[in-house]
Design an enzyme around this catalytic site. Structure first.
Site: not given
Ligand code: PLP
Length: 394
Positions: A156, A184, A204, A242, A330
């Site tokens: 990412n 990604q 995602s 649900t 994050c």
């Molecule tokens: N894994 C990767 C490689 C990501 O880039 C991200 C989000 O940036 C996630 C997991 C987390 O996904 P979500 O935001 O849908 O929880």
């Protein structure tokens, strides 16, 4: 505004919004209900399951809807039978070993940390300077108690792609299930779970122009996982609660669009990528492209501008109406230096000078041109007051 942070999240596609709307105020039934409202909601979920499955070459009953990439990753790590058994008091945690990489998203690394606290052994494979793991390291790390290998598909932060097919062949030989976090990669790389030979894969929705808070875990038929959300038994007993019908419908539509426009999107990303790359390396001194030059997703472009603080750069770009990022959205919460760049052996200066720009289908060449002009200006501006001014003779 120029939005170049599509790796963090994307705009919901107008066709997706249109598809979702009736499920808020017209088709609002509970999919578990027997009446027509319920049946319509249930059918809509099944249609979306097919759309998601079609994008990655899976069967529809191999798709488990979750709240997104984070939950999909947690579901496989905590839900794997031997691992799940470890949560029962009588089981010895030391009996499990998981292989992952040092550059995974926090949604893998944090559950791994929790499992380690409980005694599960985790091997974090190193990466080279491009952020790629050596598949021989997977072979060399396999032990008798290895229960799972989890390696991300595309990173990412720097966009590097891992040799998932090679790793899957190794895992098959040793009969160890392979999970890949493809959050990604989906929509940016051709993915067929059967050809790849993976056993589980996380997706995602909000990274592919679908709504936030919805995603899926592909679980190959026959692979047993134990749910950690229990209740009414929805999603075949694997995830109670649900269903988020409107979001599931939107996610399904986003997958359908991603499949239909795959080639178009890929060539668009490549055009934007090569235009930005060629101009930046030519027109801005002391800059380096990070990640692998070819084994990468082309909607991601990641640079180090030496002598510049990436966060200052983002603020300056934002003042000019351009949205970019230093990397993982994050890690912003933890204010930690990027573990990905550290694993790639970047020094402090290289890490702080990093900038990620990520394209979406809506970005244009004109936006790339404008961004390069602004970057030239703000990088020069920041370098005039940089502590590295004399080192590089800025
Ligand atoms: N894994 C990767 C490689 C990501 O880039 C991200 C989000 O940036 C996630 C997991 C987390 O996904 P979500 O935001 O849908 O929880």
């Amino acid at each position: 505004m120029i939005y170049l942070d599509n790796a963090a999240s994307t705009a919901v596609h107008p066709e997706v919004v249109k598809e979702m709307l009736p499920y808020f105020d017209v088709q609002y039934g509970n999919p578990s209900s027997i009446h027509q409202f319920g049946r319509k909601a249930k059918n809509a979920i099944q249609k979306a399951r097919k759309q998601v499955a079609a994008l990655i070459g899976a069967e529809q009953d191999e798709i488990l809807f979750t709240s997104g990439g984070t939950e999909s990753n947690n579901t496989i790590l905590y839900g794997f039978p031997t691992l799940r058994d470890v949560s029962h008091v009588s089981f010895s945690f030391d009996k499990n070993h998981i292989i992952t990489s040092s550059i995974e998203h926090e949604a893998i690394l944090e559950p791994c940390k929790k499992l380690e606290e409980k005694g599960v052994k985790i091997t974090y494979l190193p990466v080279d300077e491009h952020g790629i793991i050596d598949s021989n390291d997977v072979t060399n790390s396999i032990a008798e108690n290895t229960v799972l290998v989890s390696i991300m598909f595309a990173n990412n932060e720097v966009g590097t792609i891992q040799p998932i097919k090679e790793i899957s062949e190794i895992c098959k030989k040793y009969q160890i299930p392979l999970h890949t976090d493809a959050v990604q990669a989906v929509g940016k790389v051709p993915i067929n779970v059967k050809e790849l030979g993976v056993d589980a894969l996380s997706i995602s929705s909000h990274k592919i122009n679908g709504p936030k808070g919805i995603g899926a875990l592909f679980i190959k038929k026959g692979l047993k996982i134990v749910p950690y959300i229990t209740g009414g038994g929805q999603e075949n007993g694997l995830r109670s609660g649900t269903e988020n019908v409107a979001s599931i419908v939107g996610f399904g539509k986003a997958c359908e669009i991603a499949k239909e426009r795959f080639n178009e999107n890929i060539s668009h990303f490549q055009t934007l990528h090569s235009s930005m790359l060629s101009r930046i390396v030519k027109e801005i001194p002391h800059v380096k492209l990070n990640g692998h030059p070819e084994k990468r997703i082309f909607n991601n472009i990641h640079f180090t501008f030496l002598g510049v603080n990436g966060e200052d750069l983002i603020i300056k770009l934002d003042e000019h109406g351009i949205a970019a990022s230093t990397g993982s959205a994050c890690s912003v919460h933890t204010q930690k230096a990027s573990h990905v760049l550290k694993a790639m052996d970047f020094n402090h200066e290289q890490i702080t000078g990093s900038l990620r720009m990520s394209f979406g289908y809506m970005n244009t060449l004109d936006e790339v041109e404008q961004t390069v002009e602004v970057l030239k200006m703000v990088v020069a501006e920041l370098r005039r007051v940089s502590p590295y001014k004399t080192k590089y003779n800025f």
